[in-house]
Design an enzyme around this catalytic site. Structure first.
Site, PDB file in Angstrom:
ATOM      1  N   GLU A 197       0.885  -1.171   0.000  1.00 44.10           N
ATOM      2  CA  GLU A 197       0.000   0.000   0.000  1.00 44.10           C
ATOM      3  C   GLU A 197       0.911   1.206   0.000  1.00 44.10           C
ATOM      4  OE1 GLU A 197      -2.622   2.476   3.085  1.00 44.10           O
ATOM      5  OE2 GLU A 197      -2.982   0.316   3.182  1.00 44.10           O
TER       6      GLU A 197
ATOM      7  N   CYS B 266      -3.672   7.296   5.281  1.00 45.42           N
ATOM      8  CA  CYS B 266      -3.540   6.977   3.857  1.00 45.42           C
ATOM      9  C   CYS B 266      -4.812   7.304   3.086  1.00 45.42           C
ATOM     10  CB  CYS B 266      -3.168   5.515   3.683  1.00 45.42           C
ATOM     11  SG  CYS B 266      -4.275   4.372   4.531  1.00 45.42           S
TER      12      CYS B 266
END
Length: 507
Positions: A243, A280
């Site tokens: 990620e 994020c």
């Protein structure tokens, strides 16, 4: 010597642990490989017991874990306590999923005549990969680190785990690994079920080890590229699930700005500044209509930002990157609001709102700025939104604020290829841990089609395996004839589990 840093003051102290040597990495991985063989043969119920024991151990040590993490990250104890509860919930959810068994995708095709002639008996299900390397993230010392979802999903899939402690919270990592080790001993699992390494060189050595079967990673593009280079040196490639980067565009329609602009502004501000903007899924780009309603929304966002105190960022690297990237963005997207107060000691930065006209928006304005910053992109019509979206890299999320009567087909069509989750009339920060969740997205948000949050995160650490004309005695119990305790597909039909027949004197 490994140092821990207090981001509120910048002070550093040693924690009494040295970086892991290459020889030590080899020994830790060898122990993980031995444990992996035992875990691969482990009954699902035993795996579920381990996951539940880890959850219990984390709960029992919650006060110590939160106190140390607060000192190492500068995040509030309330935020960290909630994050630890999330981690505990993850382990228990995976335990439920392991007992239920559908994640194994068990299938049985009996031998017999088919349209293509006689066919053999074939049985298939997913099996563990082997030792998994998990790299913890800076911004989630629990939920995406040692006690995080990658660890939970890898263990739930029946793999051993070797963890790379993050340099932003090494002492939290030590305590968290202690929680895992205690649970492993209590549950009676092999010693190498969970291991840990410290230091950047140890991380690179870890992914090079031949017995490591997969890598789970949450972090920056640069760190991911360094690890991928190390993986490329292996004789056998392995999956790297990363990620990486995300700007998470949020779009407000004119009707939504007119009807509830002030509320959207307040929600957007909270989503951008919560946890110092170090999430994020933080919306880094907000498309706001030009005109009176959009002006009022931006004014409310500016007002909220100017009342906001400086944020403490996690480490010097993140703080320096925030200052550098925000200054670069401000060269063509002027700052229209900055936070209130002296940044003071440590890694403190001001929250900011920048603004640019959609006709001037370019790829350079779509750079992720990790921290409490949002770029307001002012548009006049859907064509300007569509043109700007073409210049934005894919993200984990995209968000639409609209009103009944808005026609959204074109907008949804433009956003769907750009994100892994589409949020309506809410905010993308806060990722539910559930069966239906997908936390991922096209490159550069991630480099995989899989999720790192939710039950199906296990799929990353499993591989298909088929048995042809195998004796019943060598098959996993999930694939043997007769009643089983998980759903499976038999000769093409979905068969749900049946209660097992009782045993005893009358049987």
């Amino acid at each position: 010597m490994i140092l821990t840093h207090d981001p509120r003051t910048g002070a550093s102290v040693a924690i009494g642990i040295d970086p892991t040597t290459t020889g030590e990495v080899k020994a830790i991985v060898a122990a993980a490989a031995r444990a992996a063989g035992e875990l691969a043969r482990m009954d699902r119920g035993r795996l579920a017991e381990l996951l539940e024991t880890i959850a219990d151990s984390a709960e029992a040590n919650a006060d110590d874990l939160v106190a140390v993490a607060a000192r190492e990250t500068g995040l509030s104890t309330e935020r960290l306590a909630g994050e630890l509860r999330r981690s505990v919930f993850q382990f228990r959810l995976f335990a439920e999923a392991v007992r239920e068994g559908s994640h194994l995708e068990a299938a049985v095709d009996h031998a017999g005549p088919t349209a293509l002639g006689p066919a053999p008996d074939v049985r298939r299900m997913l099996i563990p990969l082997g030792p998994v390397a998990v790299f913890g993230s800076s911004n989630f010392p629990f939920a995406f680190s040692i006690l995080g979802g990658d660890t939970a999903s890898a263990l739930a899939a029946g793999n051993s785990v070797v963890l790379k402690a993050h340099s932003s919270h090494p002492e939290t990592s030590v305590l968290s690994h202690g929680v895992l080790r205690a649970a492993v001993l209590i549950a009676g699992f092999p010693e190498g079920t969970v291991g840990i390494v410290y230091g950047q060189e140890a991380g690179r050595a870890l992914v090079r080890e031949p017995e490591v079967a997969a890598v789970g990673f949450t972090g920056s593009l640069g760190a991911a590229e360094a690890l991928q280079c190390a993986i490329a040196e292996r004789s056998t490639p392995i999956p790297f699930y990363g990620e990486l980067s995300s700007v998470n565009p949020l779009i407000v329609t004119p009707a939504a700005a007119s009807r509830r602009g002030a509320g959207i502004a307040r929600g957007l501000h909270s989503s951008v500044t919560g946890s110092g903007g170090q999430l994020c899924t933080k919306p880094g780009l907000a498309f706001i209509p030009a005109g009176e309603a959009g002006d009022a929304l931006v004014a409310e966002l500016v007002k909220a930002t100017m009342r906001t105190a400086p944020a403490v960022l996690l480490n010097a690297r993140i703080a320096d990157a925030y200052r550098e990237i925000s200054a670069r963005l401000a060269e063509s997207a002027p700052v229209i609001a900055a936070g209130d107060g002296d940044t003071g000691p440590g890694y403190r930065v001001e929250p900011q709102v920048l603004e640019i006209d959609a006709t001037r928006f370019g790829p350079e304005h779509a750079e992720e700025c990790f921290g409490p910053l949002v770029v307001a992109v002012r548009y006049r019509d859907e064509n300007e939104i569509a043109a700007a979206l073409e210049r934005i890299p894919a993200s984990l999320t995209a968000t639409i604020h609209s009103e009944p009567g808005d026609r959204l087909d074109a907008l949804i069509g433009a956003l769907t290829p750009k994100a892994g989750r589409l949020v309506f009339d809410g905010y993308p920060t806060g990722v539910r841990v559930s069966w239906a969740q997908h936390h991922g997205g096209p490159w550069p948000a991630t480099n995989t089609q899989h999720t790192s949050v939710g039950v199906t995160a296990m799929r990353r650490f499993l591989r298909p395996f088929a048995w042809q004309d195998a004796p019943q005695s060598v098959l996993p119990r999930e694939l043997r004839d007769g009643p089983v305790d998980l759903p499976r597909r038999v000769d093409g039909s979905l068969v749900l589990p049946e209660p097992l027949a009782p045993t005893g004197c009358g049987s």
